[in-house]
Design a protein around this motif. Structure first.
Motif, mmCIF file in Angstrom:
data_model
loop_
_atom_site.group_PDB
_atom_site.id
_atom_site.type_symbol
_atom_site.label_atom_id
_atom_site.label_comp_id
_atom_site.label_asym_id
_atom_site.label_seq_id
_atom_site.Cartn_x
_atom_site.Cartn_y
_atom_site.Cartn_z
ATOM 1 N N LEU A 478 3.468 3.634 -1.016
ATOM 2 C CA LEU A 478 3.525 4.643 -0.274
ATOM 3 C C LEU A 478 1.970 4.785 -0.087
ATOM 4 O O LEU A 478 1.216 5.254 -1.318
ATOM 5 N N SER A 480 -0.648 5.984 2.282
ATOM 6 C CA SER A 480 -1.732 7.960 3.087
ATOM 7 C C SER A 480 -2.618 7.381 3.171
ATOM 8 O O SER A 480 -3.378 7.774 2.592
ATOM 9 N N ALA A 488 3.701 11.670 3.620
ATOM 10 C CA ALA A 488 3.040 11.052 2.597
ATOM 11 C C ALA A 488 4.080 11.658 0.938
ATOM 12 O O ALA A 488 4.865 11.259 0.513
ATOM 13 N N TYR A 492 7.022 11.078 -0.926
ATOM 14 C CA TYR A 492 7.248 10.386 -2.444
ATOM 15 C C TYR A 492 8.225 11.273 -3.213
ATOM 16 O O TYR A 492 8.510 10.784 -4.126
ATOM 17 N N VAL A 502 8.208 5.207 -7.315
ATOM 18 C CA VAL A 502 7.009 4.712 -6.055
ATOM 19 C C VAL A 502 6.059 5.276 -6.650
ATOM 20 O O VAL A 502 5.326 5.504 -7.532
ATOM 21 N N TRP A 504 2.332 5.603 -5.487
ATOM 22 C CA TRP A 504 1.809 6.637 -3.892
ATOM 23 C C TRP A 504 0.208 5.784 -4.375
ATOM 24 O O TRP A 504 -0.450 6.077 -5.789
ATOM 25 N N ALA A 527 4.967 1.186 2.077
ATOM 26 C CA ALA A 527 5.061 2.786 3.366
ATOM 27 C C ALA A 527 3.749 3.366 4.338
ATOM 28 O O ALA A 527 3.176 3.589 2.711
#
Length: 583
Positions: A478, A480, A488, A492, A502, A504, A527
């Protein structure tokens, strides 16, 4: 996991010592770090990937009846001395574990008393110390690595056969679940030994084909024959049938190579006999001694040292020194077994020699050869066996098609040990008739580190790693960017609650740095949340292995991510190909 808390960082360039793709990318992606030559620490990303491999292994071993235990890394030297293997181990009173046949046989002699307790299958995941003489290629050839060792204990040979086949299928499942294409080849039992019985000494090696591999494999695309070159068979060209001619001594001044001899006499190399000299360490009674081995193959072939060692049951081989060759009456470059004292050496000839008449061989005198040497008219061997090395371009022993060679990395191996260790350690059981019999063993190894490295070797591109869903350290990367932090954080939390793994990237870095790192680390799905993506309607979803991306509405991101992950799991399962069993 937030990347601001992650205990690793990516590298812009690979260290100079990185030799192959997997080594370079695992270092650059922050999966491992070197401690010394052949010694590596797995950082959190690498540890998570390795843990997933271990879980796959556990599930498949449990499925065939395996029971997990844990055995020590340090072994008493006396245990290894009971099986006569301590000569190859470092230290005096203790040995770092290279393998654990002795420990299992010792446990078996303590725990197993009756046939009613058999069969058994035990395994563990533990550090192994193979002490690679030339550590290289990162985790592929390391001094220390994590290994799954399993051992089967049976009352009869049929039971060993069943457990052997079960492991073969379990290994096929493990490699398919990891997404790694594997070739199973006939292998050598090596230092672990084995027992010559009706079931023979059987071993298979599970190889990942790659140009950076150190093992040479011999393959037949026509019939599927596969073997490590150490034990590979081939169809030897038949010699022309002709009557045995009388021996004739001829002068060959300065001609001390097979190629030079064939050119000098204007004959093919197949009409010559090649002499090879080795010193073998063999056990006679309770004592290890050295024996001079005089090996003979036809001049169009080479001696395979593994086959030769197996033929004489040698614990080790080394090339004979010139003084040792002369001491048995042979002349380097001009040697043959004719006229030598057979009691001073062990003569081993390739099985093609008896059917090859009138070969040119050395006269045991510098500058002279003998024409028309014939077996067994002119000399008698102690051992006749297949000791010739298979090469690309030769004919397949099974179907006659042309063989090819490939390089590979051994990721796993399975071996029928028989009673080699249980007899030595007195691990016996009472059968139905009350008779004491040795327990029959099998040994099965699989390297977690090598499997991890080979998957990395197979799944990468110019930008970084591309992990299969099954062993990726996290499922989703992920990212952001400015303007997308709040969205995000919301997704998350939603994905984490749903059990999605995930990573991040919440760092204060430029978009280009974050995207570059995401590619290097190689998680299956990315993402991205940014002011731009939100204006376009939501978050940008992209598979690591694909160039295209799609914008997904914010309220649908979590559901769409789960759909994509389900599809990735299904695609991995659809690509699975069972490894065909061949003896």
């Amino acid at each position: 996991m937030r990347m601001t808390r992650l205990f690793s960082q990516t590298l812009r360039e690979a260290p100079a010592e990185a030799e192959n793709a997997s080594h370079r990318w695992l270092l650059r992606a922050g999966f491992l770090r070197p401690l010394g030559a052949g010694l590596y620490s797995l950082l959190p990303l690498g540890f998570r990937a390795a843990a997933k491999i271990q879980q796959i292994i556990r599930e498949e071993m449990n499925a065939i009846g395996g029971q997990e235990l844990l055995m020590p890394v340090m072994h008493p030297a006396d245990l290894w001395k009971e099986t006569d293997r301590f000569d190859n181990r470092p230290g005096r009173d203790r040995a770092l574990a290279m393998t654990r046949e002795e420990v299992v046989a010792d446990l078996a002699r303590r725990e197993i008393k009756s046939y009613r307790q058999l069969p058994q299958l035990i395994y563990h995941l533990q550090t192994k110390w193979p002490d690679e003489p030339r550590p290289r290629a990162g985790l592929i050839h390391a001094h220390e690595f994590m290994m799954k060792d399993s051992y089967s204990l049976d009352a009869d040979w049929d039971g060993l056969d069943r457990q052997y086949r079960a492991h073969y299928e379990a290994y096929s499942n493990i490699f398919n679940r990891a997404g790694l294409p594997i070739v199973a080849v006939k292998g050598d039992t090596g230092m672990m030994g084995g027992t010559l019985t009706a079931t023979s000494m059987l071993a298979h090696e599970f190889m990942y084909l790659t140009p950076s591999g150190e093992d040479t494999l011999i393959l037949c695309d026509a019939c599927g024959y596969t073997a490590n070159r150490q034990v590979a068979r081939f169809r030897k060209p038949a010699a022309q049938t002709e009557a045995a001619l009388p021996l004739e001594r001829v002068a060959t001044p300065g001609i001390n190579t097979i190629r030079g001899l064939a050119q000098f006499l204007n004959i093919p190399t197949s009409k010559t006999a090649k002499a090879v000299f080795q010193i073998a360490t063999v056990t006679e009674g309770d004592v290890d001694i050295e024996k001079f081995i005089f090996a003979v193959v036809r001049g169009d072939m080479e001696v395979n040292e593994t086959k030769l060692a197996n033929a004489v049951r040698a614990k080790a081989l080394r090339p004979a020194r010139e003084a040792e060759i002369c001491a048995v009456g042979a002349s380097p470059g001009y040697a043959s077994p004719i006229g030598l004292d057979a009691s001073r050496l062990m003569l081993v000839i390739d099985d093609a020699i008896p059917g090859s008449p009138n070969l040119v061989a050395g006269a045991n005198e510098a500058g002279y050869h003998l024409l028309n040497t014939n077996y067994p008219r002119d000399y008698t061997a102690h051992v006749v066996a297949d000791i010739a090395a298979a090469e690309a371009g030769q004919a397949c022993a099974d179907c006659g098609a042309t063989l090819r060679a490939a390089r590979g990395v051994e990721v796993g191996t399975i071996s029928k040990l028989g009673v080699r260790y249980t007899e030595a350690l007195g691990a016996t059981f009472l059968d139905k008739d009350g008779q004491s019999k040795p327990i029959i063993m099998g040994s099965y190894g699989l390297s977690v580190g090598r499997l991890l490295a080979c998957v990395a070797e197979h799944y990468n591109d110019a930008d970084g790693l591309c992990w299969p869903i099954s062993i990726a350290p996290y499922h989703v990367h992920l990212v952001s960017l400015p303007g997308g932090e709040e969205a995000a954080a919301q997704v998350y939390q939603e994905l984490t609650r749903a059990g999605v793994e995930v990573l991040w990237d919440d760092r204060d870095e430029r978009a280009g740095v974050k995207f570059k790192d995401a590619d290097i680390i190689g998680l299956p799905l990315r993402a991205t949340f940014s002011e731009r993506s939100l204006k376009a309607g939501g978050a940008e979803l992209k598979r690591r292995a694909e160039k295209s991306s799609a914008v997904v509405p914010l309220h649908s991101v979590a559901a769409r991510v789960r759909e994509e992950l389900t599809a990735l799991w299904a695609e991995l399962a659809q690509g699975a190909k069972p490894v065909e069993y061949r003896e």
